[in-house]
Design an enzyme around this catalytic site. Structure first.
Site, short mmCIF file in Angstrom:
data_model
loop_
_atom_site.label_atom_id
_atom_site.label_comp_id
_atom_site.label_asym_id
_atom_site.label_seq_id
_atom_site.Cartn_x
_atom_site.Cartn_y
_atom_site.Cartn_z
N CYS A 68 15.56 -15.89 -39.76
CA CYS A 68 15.57 -14.83 -38.88
C CYS A 68 17.23 -14.66 -38.84
CB CYS A 68 15.27 -15.09 -37.35
SG CYS A 68 15.65 -13.88 -36.13
N CYS A 82 18.48 -14.04 -35.29
CA CYS A 82 18.74 -15.38 -34.67
C CYS A 82 19.89 -16.07 -35.10
CB CYS A 82 17.57 -16.07 -35.15
SG CYS A 82 15.92 -15.71 -34.50
#
Length: 120
Positions: free
Chosen positions: A30, A33
């Site tokens: 991600c 993230c």
């Protein structure tokens, strides 16, 4: 303090045993993230009185499902065992700092009364 890793075995105990716990639900693939990770880590160094924890949603799929994670990153804040904040999306450092101050400033007596009333 550095961040800790939570698992299905340690999640509930950590939330119950600590005053304030911030949990970052993330995955290695991600992009947002990965962008949020250094912001979260820096905040953990600035606030050693708070537990900063991470849950790898790939490794802990059952925990992520139980927490109803549908988008990552998702940040949750717990105070005295009560979920007081949950939001998907990477926060910039100033927004995370503001969130931390708001969580610290909560009137937990009022929140516990509200939770009790909802459960009754």
């Amino acid at each position: 303090m550095t961040t800790i890793t939570l698992t299905g075995d340690t999640f509930a105990r950590t939330i119950a045993d600590q005053d304030i716990v911030l949990v970052d639900f993330w995955a290695s693939w991600c992009g947002p993230c990965r962008m949020f990770a250094p912001v979260f880590e820096a905040a953990s160094a600035e606030h050693p009185e708070i537990v900063f924890a991470k849950v790898d949603t790939e490794a802990e799929q059952a925990l992520a499902a139980a927490a109803q994670i549908t988008s990552i990153p998702t940040l949750m804040a717990f105070r005295e065992g009560v979920l007081v904040f949950s939001q998907a999306g990477a926060l910039p450092a100033p927004a995370l700092a503001e969130l931390i101050e708001k969580v610290k400033g909560l009137d937990m007596d009022e929140i516990h009364r509200s939770v009790a009333a909802q459960q009754a």
